[in-house]
Design an enzyme around this catalytic site. Structure first.
Site, PDB file in Angstrom:
ATOM      1  N   ARG A   1      -2.450  -7.991   8.893  1.00 55.98           N
ATOM      2  CA  ARG A   1      -3.792  -7.213   9.559  1.00 55.98           C
ATOM      3  C   ARG A   1      -3.907  -8.561  10.406  1.00 55.98           C
ATOM      4  O   ARG A   1      -4.489  -8.334  11.652  1.00 55.98           O
ATOM      5  CB  ARG A   1      -4.416  -7.446   8.430  1.00 55.98           C
ATOM      6  CG  ARG A   1      -5.549  -6.502   9.798  1.00 55.98           C
ATOM      7  CD  ARG A   1      -6.501  -5.117   8.839  1.00 55.98           C
ATOM      8  NE  ARG A   1      -7.678  -6.663   8.531  1.00 55.98           N
ATOM      9  CZ  ARG A   1      -8.178  -6.909   7.966  1.00 55.98           C
ATOM     10  NH1 ARG A   1      -9.250  -5.024   7.112  1.00 55.98           N
ATOM     11  NH2 ARG A   1      -9.061  -7.337   7.241  1.00 55.98           N
TER      12      ARG A   1
ATOM     13  N   TYR B   1      -3.968  -9.928  -3.133  1.00 55.41           N
ATOM     14  CA  TYR B   1      -5.071 -10.671  -3.022  1.00 55.41           C
ATOM     15  C   TYR B   1      -5.364 -10.682  -5.004  1.00 55.41           C
ATOM     16  O   TYR B   1      -5.738  -8.864  -5.207  1.00 55.41           O
ATOM     17  CB  TYR B   1      -6.072 -10.147  -2.650  1.00 55.41           C
ATOM     18  CG  TYR B   1      -6.333 -10.648  -1.286  1.00 55.41           C
ATOM     19  CD1 TYR B   1      -6.646 -11.794  -0.851  1.00 55.41           C
ATOM     20  CD2 TYR B   1      -5.253  -9.334  -0.285  1.00 55.41           C
ATOM     21  CE1 TYR B   1      -6.251 -11.590   0.289  1.00 55.41           C
ATOM     22  CE2 TYR B   1      -4.648  -9.735   0.970  1.00 55.41           C
ATOM     23  CZ  TYR B   1      -5.346 -10.827   1.302  1.00 55.41           C
ATOM     24  OH  TYR B   1      -5.426 -11.306   2.967  1.00 55.41           O
TER      25      TYR B   1
ATOM     26  N   GLU C   1       4.103 -23.816   2.701  1.00 55.98           N
ATOM     27  CA  GLU C   1       3.044 -23.122   4.182  1.00 55.98           C
ATOM     28  C   GLU C   1       2.484 -23.728   4.559  1.00 55.98           C
ATOM     29  O   GLU C   1       2.363 -24.460   4.460  1.00 55.98           O
ATOM     30  CB  GLU C   1       2.191 -22.252   3.929  1.00 55.98           C
ATOM     31  CG  GLU C   1       1.423 -21.542   4.959  1.00 55.98           C
ATOM     32  CD  GLU C   1       0.294 -20.209   4.628  1.00 55.98           C
ATOM     33  OE1 GLU C   1       0.710 -19.131   4.117  1.00 55.98           O
ATOM     34  OE2 GLU C   1      -0.587 -20.673   4.759  1.00 55.98           O
TER      35      GLU C   1
ATOM     36  N   ASP D   1      -7.828 -11.255   9.821  1.00 54.32           N
ATOM     37  CA  ASP D   1      -9.718 -11.164  10.123  1.00 54.32           C
ATOM     38  C   ASP D   1      -9.886 -10.493  11.305  1.00 54.32           C
ATOM     39  O   ASP D   1      -9.520 -10.231  12.242  1.00 54.32           O
ATOM     40  CB  ASP D   1     -10.478 -12.860   9.851  1.00 54.32           C
ATOM     41  CG  ASP D   1      -9.715 -13.479   8.004  1.00 54.32           C
ATOM     42  OD1 ASP D   1      -9.783 -12.652   7.121  1.00 54.32           O
ATOM     43  OD2 ASP D   1      -9.702 -14.618   8.452  1.00 54.32           O
TER      44      ASP D   1
ATOM     45  N   HIS E   1       4.536 -20.346  -4.009  1.00 55.98           N
ATOM     46  CA  HIS E   1       4.625 -20.820  -3.275  1.00 55.98           C
ATOM     47  C   HIS E   1       3.559 -21.645  -2.415  1.00 55.98           C
ATOM     48  O   HIS E   1       2.287 -21.466  -3.380  1.00 55.98           O
ATOM     49  CB  HIS E   1       3.822 -19.166  -2.257  1.00 55.98           C
ATOM     50  CG  HIS E   1       3.985 -19.118  -0.524  1.00 55.98           C
ATOM     51  ND1 HIS E   1       5.540 -19.499   0.457  1.00 55.98           N
ATOM     52  CD2 HIS E   1       3.226 -19.298   0.267  1.00 55.98           C
ATOM     53  CE1 HIS E   1       4.388 -19.229   1.471  1.00 55.98           C
ATOM     54  NE2 HIS E   1       2.922 -19.540   2.026  1.00 55.98           N
TER      55      HIS E   1
ATOM     56  N   LYS F   1       2.206  -0.656   2.121  1.00 59.19           N
ATOM     57  CA  LYS F   1       2.727  -1.901   2.856  1.00 59.19           C
ATOM     58  C   LYS F   1       4.860  -1.898   2.436  1.00 59.19           C
ATOM     59  O   LYS F   1       5.104  -2.477   3.677  1.00 59.19           O
ATOM     60  CB  LYS F   1       2.475  -3.596   2.789  1.00 59.19           C
ATOM     61  CG  LYS F   1       0.862  -3.688   3.405  1.00 59.19           C
ATOM     62  CD  LYS F   1       0.506  -4.509   3.090  1.00 59.19           C
ATOM     63  CE  LYS F   1      -0.055  -5.439   1.978  1.00 59.19           C
ATOM     64  NZ  LYS F   1      -1.014  -6.697   2.377  1.00 59.19           N
TER      65      LYS F   1
ATOM     66  N   PHE G   1     -13.640 -22.691   1.419  1.00 61.57           N
ATOM     67  CA  PHE G   1     -12.561 -22.066   1.230  1.00 61.57           C
ATOM     68  C   PHE G   1     -12.597 -21.001   0.727  1.00 61.57           C
ATOM     69  O   PHE G   1     -11.926 -19.892   0.915  1.00 61.57           O
ATOM     70  CB  PHE G   1     -11.609 -22.913   2.162  1.00 61.57           C
ATOM     71  CG  PHE G   1     -10.057 -22.616   2.496  1.00 61.57           C
ATOM     72  CD1 PHE G   1     -10.322 -20.867   3.074  1.00 61.57           C
ATOM     73  CD2 PHE G   1      -8.709 -22.427   1.742  1.00 61.57           C
ATOM     74  CE1 PHE G   1      -9.324 -20.444   4.420  1.00 61.57           C
ATOM     75  CE2 PHE G   1      -7.641 -22.109   2.238  1.00 61.57           C
ATOM     76  CZ  PHE G   1      -8.206 -20.869   3.456  1.00 61.57           C
TER      77      PHE G   1
ATOM     78  N   SER H   1       9.076 -21.848  -2.043  1.00 57.85           N
ATOM     79  CA  SER H   1       8.467 -21.414  -0.153  1.00 57.85           C
ATOM     80  C   SER H   1       7.083 -22.099   0.069  1.00 57.85           C
ATOM     81  O   SER H   1       6.289 -23.062  -0.786  1.00 57.85           O
ATOM     82  CB  SER H   1       8.312 -20.242  -0.276  1.00 57.85           C
ATOM     83  OG  SER H   1       7.784 -19.947  -1.274  1.00 57.85           O
TER      84      SER H   1
HETATM   85  P1  FAD Z   1      -3.882  -6.309   4.271  1.00 60.97           P
HETATM   86  O1  FAD Z   1      -3.578  -6.500   3.024  1.00 60.97           O
HETATM   87  O2  FAD Z   1      -3.308  -4.861   5.150  1.00 60.97           O
HETATM   88  O3  FAD Z   1      -5.245  -5.360   3.886  1.00 60.97           O
HETATM   89  C1  FAD Z   1      -6.993  -6.454   3.521  1.00 60.97           C
HETATM   90  C2  FAD Z   1      -7.639  -5.127   3.200  1.00 60.97           C
HETATM   91  O4  FAD Z   1      -8.137  -4.421   4.066  1.00 60.97           O
HETATM   92  C3  FAD Z   1      -6.780  -4.047   2.032  1.00 60.97           C
HETATM   93  O5  FAD Z   1      -6.948  -4.903   0.567  1.00 60.97           O
HETATM   94  C4  FAD Z   1      -8.447  -3.413   1.626  1.00 60.97           C
HETATM   95  O6  FAD Z   1      -8.869  -4.142   1.558  1.00 60.97           O
HETATM   96  C5  FAD Z   1      -8.843  -3.550   3.301  1.00 60.97           C
HETATM   97  N1  FAD Z   1      -7.554  -2.702   3.617  1.00 60.97           N
HETATM   98  C6  FAD Z   1      -6.814  -2.048   4.905  1.00 60.97           C
HETATM   99  N2  FAD Z   1      -6.147  -1.535   4.990  1.00 60.97           N
HETATM  100  C7  FAD Z   1      -6.989  -0.312   4.530  1.00 60.97           C
HETATM  101  C8  FAD Z   1      -7.580   1.187   4.281  1.00 60.97           C
HETATM  102  N3  FAD Z   1      -6.409   2.100   5.437  1.00 60.97           N
HETATM  103  N4  FAD Z   1      -7.970   1.888   3.301  1.00 60.97           N
HETATM  104  C9  FAD Z   1      -8.936   0.953   3.111  1.00 60.97           C
HETATM  105  N5  FAD Z   1      -9.085  -0.239   2.500  1.00 60.97           N
HETATM  106  C10 FAD Z   1      -8.040  -1.048   3.841  1.00 60.97           C
HETATM  107  N6  FAD Z   1      -4.923 -15.263   8.600  1.00 60.97           N
HETATM  108  C11 FAD Z   1      -4.555 -15.482   9.819  1.00 60.97           C
HETATM  109  O7  FAD Z   1      -5.458 -14.816  10.780  1.00 60.97           O
HETATM  110  N7  FAD Z   1      -3.769 -15.583   9.761  1.00 60.97           N
HETATM  111  C12 FAD Z   1      -2.385 -16.130   8.205  1.00 60.97           C
HETATM  112  O8  FAD Z   1      -1.489 -16.593   9.410  1.00 60.97           O
HETATM  113  C13 FAD Z   1      -2.916 -15.535   7.787  1.00 60.97           C
HETATM  114  N8  FAD Z   1      -1.367 -15.769   6.720  1.00 60.97           N
HETATM  115  C14 FAD Z   1      -1.838 -15.730   5.525  1.00 60.97           C
HETATM  116  C15 FAD Z   1      -0.618 -15.699   4.211  1.00 60.97           C
HETATM  117  C16 FAD Z   1      -1.296 -15.381   3.282  1.00 60.97           C
HETATM  118  C17 FAD Z   1      -0.447 -15.071   1.776  1.00 60.97           C
HETATM  119  C18 FAD Z   1      -2.518 -14.153   2.854  1.00 60.97           C
HETATM  120  C19 FAD Z   1      -2.833 -14.028   1.050  1.00 60.97           C
HETATM  121  C20 FAD Z   1      -3.258 -13.869   3.532  1.00 60.97           C
HETATM  122  C21 FAD Z   1      -2.804 -14.731   5.249  1.00 60.97           C
HETATM  123  N9  FAD Z   1      -4.112 -14.714   5.555  1.00 60.97           N
HETATM  124  C22 FAD Z   1      -4.211 -15.425   7.341  1.00 60.97           C
HETATM  125  C23 FAD Z   1      -4.971 -13.703   5.834  1.00 60.97           C
HETATM  126  C24 FAD Z   1      -5.550 -13.094   6.244  1.00 60.97           C
HETATM  127  O9  FAD Z   1      -5.018 -12.049   7.463  1.00 60.97           O
HETATM  128  C25 FAD Z   1      -6.540 -11.857   6.160  1.00 60.97           C
HETATM  129  O10 FAD Z   1      -6.955 -11.714   4.227  1.00 60.97           O
HETATM  130  C26 FAD Z   1      -7.085 -10.688   7.311  1.00 60.97           C
HETATM  131  O11 FAD Z   1      -8.695 -10.163   6.330  1.00 60.97           O
HETATM  132  C27 FAD Z   1      -6.405  -9.315   6.364  1.00 60.97           C
HETATM  133  O12 FAD Z   1      -4.969  -9.428   6.137  1.00 60.97           O
HETATM  134  P2  FAD Z   1      -3.929  -8.716   5.133  1.00 60.97           P
HETATM  135  O13 FAD Z   1      -2.703  -8.331   5.794  1.00 60.97           O
HETATM  136  O14 FAD Z   1      -4.388  -9.297   3.962  1.00 60.97           O
HETATM  137  O15 FAD Z   1      -4.461  -7.954   5.045  1.00 60.97           O
END
Ligand code: FAD
Length: 308
Positions: free
Chosen positions: A115, A156, A25, A117, A277, A176, A227, A23
């Site tokens: 979620r 991660y 990106e 950044d 990916h 999740k 990065f 896949s």
């Molecule tokens: P999550 O996985 O939901 O959470 C990240 C971390 O926060 C957790 O691992 C944990 O350490 C902490 N956390 C979350 N919830 C809790 C809780 N309830 N209690 C305690 N700790 C908690 N960013 C963008 O802006 N746009 C994109 O399109 C984008 N695409 C991405 C695609 C991939 C494959 C990856 C790996 C990252 C991408 N990101 C993107 C980056 C991502 O948005 C950031 O890393 C962001 O800081 C976390 O989002 P997440 O969904 O990974 O968070």
């Protein structure tokens, strides 16, 4: 060369151990010139028939329109299956729900739910929007309420930069999955042992969805290292050495980058990985070359390859 370096323990691979699904990106373009580059890449890679192509969502939803426009154009002008990235940052639930409904109406049935950044940037404290989705599991539940979407999420292997330790990350990944995620795509990494150690922990925690390794071909070593520092991915010393002295030599850099990515991917495949990916950075050439080495051929050439 350190003896524990996994890449030199594995036998040289010719690939083709088993079929590999890829896949890809992309990110939404900012300018007409970037749009041209992106579409040249999409058109070049399309005949390889990737399992899906995903389009990122800018920090804080800054590319909301551009992400949607890119995904819609993929639906309208290609045979590819798009996945739209979506974050919860700085948006109300109603705004995010509108985006989800618009994807459903455009015929998109795969969302990469994130979620995002913190609005203050990586390193700042994450504050959910008061009327927004508070977390990724919350967003996934919202997506599921709206439609029958396939939902991918992030993972991660070297832990998220905000995370105290890997166990917290894996607990979040489990939440999740419980909310409905069916695939995780990892942050990029360069040491495959890191990925396999992570996979062991994830499986030991009872999580059984595919954890698809995210591979970043090194288009530009300096940018990649910068990065990586922001995202918490480590850059092994051997990788730096491979690009050492090539700052002014783009052609050799490209050859090295293809060799490094191919070596990493072959090792993953030799060790049982079936899905990869690629973070394309909107460039086709390196990814195309590595896919070719993996045995992927443009659809029209399939009969010829089978006969060879
Ligand atoms: P999550 O996985 O939901 O959470 C990240 C971390 O926060 C957790 O691992 C944990 O350490 C902490 N956390 C979350 N919830 C809790 C809780 N309830 N209690 C305690 N700790 C908690 N960013 C963008 O802006 N746009 C994109 O399109 C984008 N695409 C991405 C695609 C991939 C494959 C990856 C790996 C990252 C991408 N990101 C993107 C980056 C991502 O948005 C950031 O890393 C962001 O800081 C976390 O989002 P997440 O969904 O990974 O968070």
């Amino acid at each position: 060369m350190p003896l524990h370096d996994s890449r030199f323990r594995s036998r040289p691979s010719r690939g083709g151990a088993h079929p590999v699904r890829v896949s890809l990106e992309f990110f939404p373009p900012k300018t007409p010139a970037m749009e041209e580059t992106l579409w040249a890449a999409i058109k070049r890679l399309e005949p390889l028939r990737p399992a899906f192509v995903s389009v990122t969502y800018g920090a804080g939803g800054s590319t909301r329109e551009r992400t949607h426009a890119t995904v819609r154009r993929i639906v309208e002008e290609t045979a590819l299956r798009p996945a739209a990235h979506l974050t919860c940052v700085s948006a109300t639930k109603a705004e995010v729900d509108d985006v989800i409904r618009a994807y459903a109406q455009a015929g998109v049935n795969h969302i990469v739910a994130l979620r995002g950044d913190p609005a203050g940037g990586i390193g700042a404290r994450y504050e959910p929007h008061p009327e927004g989705y508070a977390s990724t599991p919350d967003l996934i539940a919202g997506i599921r309420r709206i439609g029958d979407f396939e939902v991918s999420v992030s993972a991660y292997p070297e832990k998220h930069p905000e995370s105290a330790d890997l166990d917290v990350d894996i607990a979040v990944l489990r939440q999740k999955v419980e909310a409905g995620a069916t695939r995780a795509i990892t942050q990029f990494f360069f040491d495959n042992d890191v990925y396999f150690r992570y996979l062991d922990k994830v499986r030991a925690a009872g999580i059984d969805i595919p954890i698809v390794p995210g591979i970043l071909p090194v288009q530009n070593f300096r940018q990649t290292a910068a990065f990586a520092a922001r995202t918490g991915a480590s850059v092994p010393a051997w990788l730096a050495r491979r690009f050492d002295g090539l700052d002014e030599d783009a052609e050799t850099r490209r050859l090295i980058a293809a060799a490094v990515a191919a070596e990493q991917v072959f090792d993953l495949v030799d060790r049982g990985v079936t899905d990869i990916h690629f973070y394309t950075m909107n460039r086709a050439d390196l990814v195309y070359a590595v896919c070719h080495l993996l045995g992927l051929r443009p659809q029209a050439d399939e009969a010829r390859v089978a006969a060879a």
